[in-house]
Scaffold this motif. Structure first.
Motif, PDB file in Angstrom:
ATOM      1  N   PRO A 143     -18.266  41.663  79.676  1.00  0.00           N
ATOM      2  CA  PRO A 143     -18.047  41.394  81.106  1.00  0.00           C
ATOM      3  C   PRO A 143     -19.263  40.739  81.765  1.00  0.00           C
ATOM      4  O   PRO A 143     -19.112  39.899  82.660  1.00  0.00           O
ATOM      5  CB  PRO A 143     -17.738  42.764  81.712  1.00  0.00           C
ATOM      6  CG  PRO A 143     -18.019  43.763  80.665  1.00  0.00           C
ATOM      7  CD  PRO A 143     -18.099  43.077  79.351  1.00  0.00           C
ATOM      8  N   ARG A 144     -20.454  41.105  81.300  1.00  0.00           N
ATOM      9  CA  ARG A 144     -21.660  40.469  81.842  1.00  0.00           C
ATOM     10  C   ARG A 144     -21.666  38.979  81.520  1.00  0.00           C
ATOM     11  O   ARG A 144     -22.009  38.148  82.358  1.00  0.00           O
ATOM     12  CB  ARG A 144     -22.917  41.133  81.271  1.00  0.00           C
ATOM     13  CG  ARG A 144     -24.204  40.545  81.798  1.00  0.00           C
ATOM     14  CD  ARG A 144     -25.439  41.197  81.158  1.00  0.00           C
ATOM     15  NE  ARG A 144     -26.645  40.564  81.600  1.00  0.00           N
ATOM     16  CZ  ARG A 144     -27.167  39.458  81.080  1.00  0.00           C
ATOM     17  NH1 ARG A 144     -26.569  38.846  80.067  1.00  0.00           N
ATOM     18  NH2 ARG A 144     -28.277  38.940  81.545  1.00  0.00           N
ATOM     19  N   PHE A 145     -21.273  38.616  80.303  1.00  0.00           N
ATOM     20  CA  PHE A 145     -21.197  37.214  79.897  1.00  0.00           C
ATOM     21  C   PHE A 145     -20.243  36.447  80.816  1.00  0.00           C
ATOM     22  O   PHE A 145     -20.583  35.376  81.325  1.00  0.00           O
ATOM     23  CB  PHE A 145     -20.735  37.115  78.433  1.00  0.00           C
ATOM     24  CG  PHE A 145     -20.450  35.723  77.974  1.00  0.00           C
ATOM     25  CD1 PHE A 145     -21.484  34.844  77.698  1.00  0.00           C
ATOM     26  CD2 PHE A 145     -19.142  35.287  77.809  1.00  0.00           C
ATOM     27  CE1 PHE A 145     -21.222  33.551  77.263  1.00  0.00           C
ATOM     28  CE2 PHE A 145     -18.865  34.001  77.382  1.00  0.00           C
ATOM     29  CZ  PHE A 145     -19.913  33.123  77.109  1.00  0.00           C
ATOM     30  N   PHE A 146     -19.047  37.000  81.044  1.00  0.00           N
ATOM     31  CA  PHE A 146     -18.078  36.315  81.907  1.00  0.00           C
ATOM     32  C   PHE A 146     -18.561  36.260  83.351  1.00  0.00           C
ATOM     33  O   PHE A 146     -18.343  35.259  84.043  1.00  0.00           O
ATOM     34  CB  PHE A 146     -16.701  36.976  81.799  1.00  0.00           C
ATOM     35  CG  PHE A 146     -16.026  36.688  80.503  1.00  0.00           C
ATOM     36  CD1 PHE A 146     -15.738  35.378  80.115  1.00  0.00           C
ATOM     37  CD2 PHE A 146     -15.686  37.719  79.635  1.00  0.00           C
ATOM     38  CE1 PHE A 146     -15.124  35.102  78.906  1.00  0.00           C
ATOM     39  CE2 PHE A 146     -15.068  37.458  78.427  1.00  0.00           C
ATOM     40  CZ  PHE A 146     -14.789  36.140  78.059  1.00  0.00           C
ATOM     41  N   GLN A 147     -19.237  37.300  83.789  1.00  0.00           N
ATOM     42  CA  GLN A 147     -19.815  37.293  85.140  1.00  0.00           C
ATOM     43  C   GLN A 147     -20.848  36.175  85.271  1.00  0.00           C
ATOM     44  O   GLN A 147     -20.878  35.451  86.262  1.00  0.00           O
ATOM     45  CB  GLN A 147     -20.449  38.666  85.444  1.00  0.00           C
ATOM     46  CG  GLN A 147     -21.032  38.798  86.816  1.00  0.00           C
ATOM     47  CD  GLN A 147     -19.975  38.828  87.915  1.00  0.00           C
ATOM     48  OE1 GLN A 147     -18.810  39.097  87.674  1.00  0.00           O
ATOM     49  NE2 GLN A 147     -20.388  38.531  89.124  1.00  0.00           N
ATOM     50  N   LEU A 148     -21.695  36.038  84.260  1.00  0.00           N
ATOM     51  CA  LEU A 148     -22.695  34.970  84.280  1.00  0.00           C
ATOM     52  C   LEU A 148     -22.047  33.593  84.211  1.00  0.00           C
ATOM     53  O   LEU A 148     -22.526  32.647  84.837  1.00  0.00           O
ATOM     54  CB  LEU A 148     -23.683  35.141  83.126  1.00  0.00           C
ATOM     55  CG  LEU A 148     -24.658  36.307  83.241  1.00  0.00           C
ATOM     56  CD1 LEU A 148     -25.414  36.509  81.935  1.00  0.00           C
ATOM     57  CD2 LEU A 148     -25.615  36.098  84.407  1.00  0.00           C
TER      58      LEU A 148
END
Length: 189
Positions: A174-179
């Motif tokens: 989820p952090r990757f997609f948020q970034l």
């Protein structure tokens, strides 16, 4: 040592029939200890050094001090397996180099820092854009099979490098997609 020792190369290189017939499984990893020439080795080690500086501490805090080394060695094996399976009865096939494991490190970095600016020769490019271009090129060249480069190892090393951080730390995804949806361009290096 292997640059001037053909017997050593023959003993370490990924040669699928040796694995199939003689059960020399170590070749799935030892092929990463030898390289075609000094430039091949230097390019891999420079890439490993720069991108490993972020990946190593990430892995160390989650799976221990030898986590990075394990990740790297497993990356060699994972990236070599498809070549072995596709060529297990091909006595003419050989592959060497650490590029599959180095691709794993590079793509683990990209999952952790997708908008970091990396330099391809002198061209600055966001890591995630580089990843898409690299994967497309690698997939195309692997299907084409027109040179002596093991593009399959690059491709599967990259896939492993993207998946492993997510498997050990699910919050990475989820952090990757948020970034991705909130780009913050930063220089890396």
């Amino acid at each position: 040592m292997a640059f001037s020792n053909a017997q050593l190369i023959d003993r370490l290189i990924l040669w699928p029939p040796a694995i199939t017939r003689a059960k020399e499984y170590w070749r799935l990893a030892t092929c990463g200890l030898i390289h075609a020439d000094p430039q091949h080795l230097i390019f891999n080690m420079i890439t490993l050094y720069f991108f490993g500086r972020l990946v190593e501490p990430f892995l160390a805090t989650r799976i221990g001090a030898i986590g990075y080394a394990l990740f790297y060695v497993v990356g060699l094996v994972v990236s070599s397996l498809p070549s072995y399976l596709n060529h297990r009865n091909d006595p003419a096939y050989r592959s060497l180099g650490a590029s599959g494991a180095v691709s794993a490190v590079l793509f683990a970095f990209i999952v952790l820092q997708p908008w970091a600016t990396i330099y391809v020769f002198v061209l600055p490019i966001p890591a995630v854009i580089y990843a898409v271009l690299y994967l497309a090129y690698t997939f195309y060249m692997d299907r084409r099979a027109s040179d002596r480069i093991n593009h399959s190892a690059h491709l599967w090393g990259a896939v492993y490098g993207m998946l492993f951080p997510v498997l050990i730390e699910p919050a990475v995804l989820p952090r990757f997609f948020q970034l991705l949806v909130h780009p913050t361009f930063q220089r890396f290096g």
